[in-house]
Design an enzyme around this catalytic site. Structure first.
Site, PDB file in Angstrom:
ATOM      1  N   LYS A   1       8.517 -17.155 -11.184  1.00  0.00           N
ATOM      2  CA  LYS A   1       7.739 -16.041 -11.737  1.00  0.00           C
ATOM      3  C   LYS A   1       6.545 -16.601 -12.518  1.00  0.00           C
ATOM      4  O   LYS A   1       6.724 -17.492 -13.367  1.00  0.00           O
ATOM      5  CB  LYS A   1       8.628 -15.202 -12.657  1.00  0.00           C
ATOM      6  CG  LYS A   1       7.895 -14.025 -13.253  1.00  0.00           C
ATOM      7  CD  LYS A   1       8.761 -13.219 -14.179  1.00  0.00           C
ATOM      8  CE  LYS A   1       7.937 -12.141 -14.857  1.00  0.00           C
ATOM      9  NZ  LYS A   1       8.649 -11.466 -15.916  1.00  0.00           N
TER      10      LYS A   1
ATOM     11  N   ASP B   1      -3.675  -6.234   4.887  1.00  0.00           N
ATOM     12  CA  ASP B   1      -4.701  -7.053   5.548  1.00  0.00           C
ATOM     13  C   ASP B   1      -4.783  -8.455   4.948  1.00  0.00           C
ATOM     14  O   ASP B   1      -5.275  -9.376   5.583  1.00  0.00           O
ATOM     15  CB  ASP B   1      -6.074  -6.378   5.397  1.00  0.00           C
ATOM     16  CG  ASP B   1      -6.171  -5.152   6.294  1.00  0.00           C
ATOM     17  OD1 ASP B   1      -5.850  -5.286   7.489  1.00  0.00           O
ATOM     18  OD2 ASP B   1      -6.539  -4.068   5.799  1.00  0.00           O
TER      19      ASP B   1
ATOM     20  N   LYS C   1     -13.128   0.965  15.468  1.00  0.00           N
ATOM     21  CA  LYS C   1     -11.804   0.313  15.603  1.00  0.00           C
ATOM     22  C   LYS C   1     -11.256   0.483  17.018  1.00  0.00           C
ATOM     23  O   LYS C   1     -10.620  -0.428  17.557  1.00  0.00           O
ATOM     24  CB  LYS C   1     -10.825   0.888  14.574  1.00  0.00           C
ATOM     25  CG  LYS C   1     -11.117   0.370  13.173  1.00  0.00           C
ATOM     26  CD  LYS C   1     -10.190   0.935  12.106  1.00  0.00           C
ATOM     27  CE  LYS C   1     -10.604   0.388  10.733  1.00  0.00           C
ATOM     28  NZ  LYS C   1      -9.911   0.988   9.616  1.00  0.00           N
TER      29      LYS C   1
ATOM     30  N   PHE D   1      -4.030   3.712  14.752  1.00  0.00           N
ATOM     31  CA  PHE D   1      -4.356   4.681  13.714  1.00  0.00           C
ATOM     32  C   PHE D   1      -5.505   4.110  12.897  1.00  0.00           C
ATOM     33  O   PHE D   1      -5.722   2.893  12.893  1.00  0.00           O
ATOM     34  CB  PHE D   1      -3.157   4.910  12.782  1.00  0.00           C
ATOM     35  CG  PHE D   1      -2.220   5.980  13.262  1.00  0.00           C
ATOM     36  CD1 PHE D   1      -1.351   5.737  14.308  1.00  0.00           C
ATOM     37  CD2 PHE D   1      -2.195   7.238  12.660  1.00  0.00           C
ATOM     38  CE1 PHE D   1      -0.480   6.714  14.756  1.00  0.00           C
ATOM     39  CE2 PHE D   1      -1.329   8.224  13.093  1.00  0.00           C
ATOM     40  CZ  PHE D   1      -0.470   7.969  14.144  1.00  0.00           C
TER      41      PHE D   1
ATOM     42  N   LYS E   1     -10.555  -3.026  18.739  1.00  0.00           N
ATOM     43  CA  LYS E   1      -9.125  -3.344  18.929  1.00  0.00           C
ATOM     44  C   LYS E   1      -8.654  -2.949  20.326  1.00  0.00           C
ATOM     45  O   LYS E   1      -7.479  -3.048  20.641  1.00  0.00           O
ATOM     46  CB  LYS E   1      -8.291  -2.666  17.837  1.00  0.00           C
ATOM     47  CG  LYS E   1      -8.735  -3.079  16.420  1.00  0.00           C
ATOM     48  CD  LYS E   1      -7.762  -2.679  15.339  1.00  0.00           C
ATOM     49  CE  LYS E   1      -8.372  -2.918  13.947  1.00  0.00           C
ATOM     50  NZ  LYS E   1      -7.394  -3.040  12.887  1.00  0.00           N
TER      51      LYS E   1
ATOM     52  N   ASN F   1       0.847  -1.197   0.000  1.00  0.00           N
ATOM     53  CA  ASN F   1       0.000   0.000   0.000  1.00  0.00           C
ATOM     54  C   ASN F   1       0.884   1.250   0.000  1.00  0.00           C
ATOM     55  O   ASN F   1       2.099   1.144  -0.104  1.00  0.00           O
ATOM     56  CB  ASN F   1      -0.969  -0.015   1.198  1.00  0.00           C
ATOM     57  CG  ASN F   1      -0.207  -0.084   2.506  1.00  0.00           C
ATOM     58  OD1 ASN F   1       0.568   0.800   2.833  1.00  0.00           O
ATOM     59  ND2 ASN F   1      -0.407  -1.174   3.249  1.00  0.00           N
TER      60      ASN F   1
HETATM   61  O1  PMT Z   1       3.233   6.178   6.446  1.00  0.00           O
HETATM   62  P1  PMT Z   1       2.678   7.507   5.967  1.00  0.00           P
HETATM   63  O2  PMT Z   1       2.832   7.682   4.482  1.00  0.00           O
HETATM   64  O3  PMT Z   1       3.213   8.656   6.751  1.00  0.00           O
HETATM   65  O4  PMT Z   1       1.124   7.475   6.212  1.00  0.00           O
HETATM   66  C1  PMT Z   1       0.647   7.453   7.519  1.00  0.00           C
HETATM   67  C2  PMT Z   1      -0.642   6.642   7.636  1.00  0.00           C
HETATM   68  C3  PMT Z   1      -1.752   7.335   6.915  1.00  0.00           C
HETATM   69  C4  PMT Z   1      -0.418   5.251   7.056  1.00  0.00           C
HETATM   70  C5  PMT Z   1      -0.946   6.494   9.175  1.00  0.00           C
HETATM   71  O5  PMT Z   1      -1.247   7.738   9.656  1.00  0.00           O
HETATM   72  C6  PMT Z   1      -2.125   5.538   9.370  1.00  0.00           C
HETATM   73  O6  PMT Z   1      -3.248   5.917   9.326  1.00  0.00           O
HETATM   74  N1  PMT Z   1      -1.771   4.246   9.631  1.00  0.00           N
HETATM   75  C7  PMT Z   1      -2.723   3.157   9.756  1.00  0.00           C
HETATM   76  C8  PMT Z   1      -3.029   2.622   8.396  1.00  0.00           C
HETATM   77  C9  PMT Z   1      -3.948   1.423   8.512  1.00  0.00           C
HETATM   78  O7  PMT Z   1      -3.519   0.306   8.336  1.00  0.00           O
HETATM   79  O8  PMT Z   1      -5.155   1.720   8.920  1.00  0.00           O
HETATM   80  P2  PMT Z   1      -6.321   0.628   9.178  1.00  0.00           P
HETATM   81  O9  PMT Z   1      -7.513   1.459   9.438  1.00  0.00           O
HETATM   82  O10 PMT Z   1      -6.337  -0.339   8.058  1.00  0.00           O
HETATM   83  O11 PMT Z   1      -5.865  -0.125  10.494  1.00  0.00           O
HETATM   84  C10 PMT Z   1      -6.259   0.276  11.800  1.00  0.00           C
HETATM   85  C11 PMT Z   1      -5.164  -0.042  12.799  1.00  0.00           C
HETATM   86  O12 PMT Z   1      -4.907  -1.449  12.813  1.00  0.00           O
HETATM   87  C12 PMT Z   1      -3.847   0.625  12.487  1.00  0.00           C
HETATM   88  O13 PMT Z   1      -3.263   1.033  13.707  1.00  0.00           O
HETATM   89  C13 PMT Z   1      -3.018  -0.480  11.836  1.00  0.00           C
HETATM   90  O14 PMT Z   1      -1.623  -0.327  12.110  1.00  0.00           O
HETATM   91  C14 PMT Z   1      -3.569  -1.715  12.529  1.00  0.00           C
HETATM   92  N2  PMT Z   1      -3.524  -2.961  11.724  1.00  0.00           N
HETATM   93  C15 PMT Z   1      -4.197  -3.054  10.558  1.00  0.00           C
HETATM   94  C16 PMT Z   1      -4.173  -4.250   9.850  1.00  0.00           C
HETATM   95  C17 PMT Z   1      -3.438  -5.341  10.359  1.00  0.00           C
HETATM   96  N3  PMT Z   1      -3.413  -6.502   9.707  1.00  0.00           N
HETATM   97  N4  PMT Z   1      -2.777  -5.209  11.512  1.00  0.00           N
HETATM   98  C18 PMT Z   1      -2.801  -4.048  12.201  1.00  0.00           C
HETATM   99  O15 PMT Z   1      -2.166  -3.936  13.242  1.00  0.00           O
END
Ligand code: PMT
Length: 397
Positions: free
Chosen positions: A287, A277, A337, A323, A341, A208
């Site tokens: 390949k 995810d 979330k 986040f 979480k 991503n």
């Molecule tokens: O890295 P940059 O370019 O500076 O951008 C920053 C950002 C926008 C990526 C950052 O600010 C941000 O929002 N990060 C979380 C991105 C994300 O995965 O969001 P989510 O809504 O999909 O996940 C929610 C939370 O679960 C996040 O804390 C994520 O780290 C966590 N997660 C998600 C999926 C997963 N399989 N495991 C996780 O721990």
């Protein structure tokens, strides 16, 4: 953090003096007040007028000039400074300072000062490593004077080796760090950052847009504020900040394993990373050929573990900050979330807003606490946002 700080820059005679005006201009851009003291030798390399223009203030060189008021100059300048930075610092000035010699304005200020002092050496490798200079630097360091490293490179004398002055950006970072209150001292932070990548075959992968900027800003600021920082980083192409422990990972499973290793002993986990995810159910060792069209048209995906959810729900005394990157209805999704979480705080950004989310140096976020109070913040740099988040975390200790 440098806003309104009083910084006295001492410039001594060395070719690296040509970089010192850029230190002044960058400090002023960050809101610091800067005064410059030059030795006579420094004036052979750069004129006082250059520093006068950059600092927008008179430059102090002469010990015995007519006083414009009744202040004793070396004493008033020494008292004014929050920090005195000597950059470049020649072997000569280091030797004088180490031995209490005060035969010019700068060395007299150094002797009279009770504020923090930072020495940024710049000299030939042999001079740097001479017994006399090493002893002088050790003497100063034992007295609590900060002595910065030099970098390796081509020197003015065409020798290649240590002795080159650090770059202005690194010096400013060190000044910022020296003047930052260590309010997170004794706390162990684990911060995840950047994108994870899930390989399809030896050529292709799923990932991503996360650049790591948000997580790296958090790690850098937490470190500056005295925390012990483990930074677990996915795939990014920016320079890593100086932290206590830097762990590079690739897949979401790798990131999970790394967090698991450090979670029990940490006080705070901040999940700024964007872990993938999903991953392909099957990794192809070879390949995948375009002719085998079906293989690429249909890649079967399976769920990755949700790292944040796992540790949010198994935490003991840790504070867990999550986040959420959303493209619509971000507050409601964020609250969902936060609950599922079990976060203590969630930072929600709408990645569709200009200046927010992935890759930019800025972000626009709302911070939601456990009581579901929402604080909506305006556009700010990721560094500023990192400090707002760290302030919230500090209040939870
Ligand atoms: O890295 P940059 O370019 O500076 O951008 C920053 C950002 C926008 C990526 C950052 O600010 C941000 O929002 N990060 C979380 C991105 C994300 O995965 O969001 P989510 O809504 O999909 O996940 C929610 C939370 O679960 C996040 O804390 C994520 O780290 C966590 N997660 C998600 C999926 C997963 N399989 N495991 C996780 O721990």
């Amino acid at each position: 953090m440098l806003k309104n700080k009083n910084i006295l820059l001492g410039v001594t005679g060395g070719i690296a003096a040509y970089k010192a005006p850029s230190i002044v201009s960058n400090l002023r851009k960050q809101g610091a007040n800067v005064k410059v003291v030059m030795t006579k030798a420094a004036c052979e390399f750069v004129t006082p007028l250059t520093f006068q223009t950059m600092s927008n203030d008179i430059v102090h060189v002469d010990m015995f000039k007519q006083l414009s008021n009744m202040d004793v100059e070396h004493i008033s300048l020494a008292k004014w400074a929050d920090i005195i930075v000597v950059a470049p610092a020649s072997a000569n000035t280091i030797a004088k300072f180490a031995n209490g010699i005060c035969d010019n304005l700068l060395t007299t200020i150094l002797l009279a000062s009770r504020s923090k002092v930072m020495i940024v050496p710049a000299m030939n490798t042999f001079m740097l490593n001479s017994h006399a200079n090493r002893e002088n630097m050790k003497k100063l360091s034992d007295r609590g004077v900060m002595i910065l490293d030099t970098q390796n490179g081509v020197l003015a004398c065409n020798d290649v080796g240590d002795g080159k002055m650090l770059e202005p950006a690194e010096i400013i970072d060190e000044i910022d760090s020296a003047l930052t209150e260590k309010d997170l001292e004794g706390k162990r932070f684990v911060i995840t950052s950047g994108a994870t990548i899930e390989p399809i075959d030896p050529v292709r992968y799923i990932t991503n847009h996360s650049s790591g900027k948000m997580g790296y800003a958090l790690a850098k600021q937490a470190k500056k504020r005295g925390a012990d920082v483990t930074l677990i980083s996915g795939s990014v192409s920016i320079e890593a900040p100086k932290v206590d422990n830097f762990v590079k990972v690739s897949t979401t499973q790798d990131m999970f394993n790394a967090v698991e290793k450090y979670f029990d002993k940490c006080d705070v986990l901040i999940k700024a990373a964007a872990p993938a995810d999903y991953r392909p159910k099957k990794y192809s060792e070879e390949k995948i050929k375009k002719t085998a069209q079906k293989d690429l048209e249909y890649i079967e995906l399976v769920h990755n573990i949700d790292i944040a959810k796992h540790f949010g729900n198994s935490k003991k005394n840790q504070i867990v900050v999550g986040f959420a990157a959303e493209s619509n209805n971000e507050i409601n999704y964020g609250i969902g979330k936060l609950r599922s979480k079990n976060f203590d705080i969630i930072v929600v950004n709408n990645i569709k807003q200009a200046g927010a989310g992935f890759r930019t140096d800025t972000n626009i976020a709302s911070i939601i606490d456990r009581d579901e109070n929402v604080e909506t913040l305006g556009l700010m740099t990721k560094t500023e946002l990192a400090n707002v988040i760290l302030n919230k975390v500090r209040k939870l200790f």
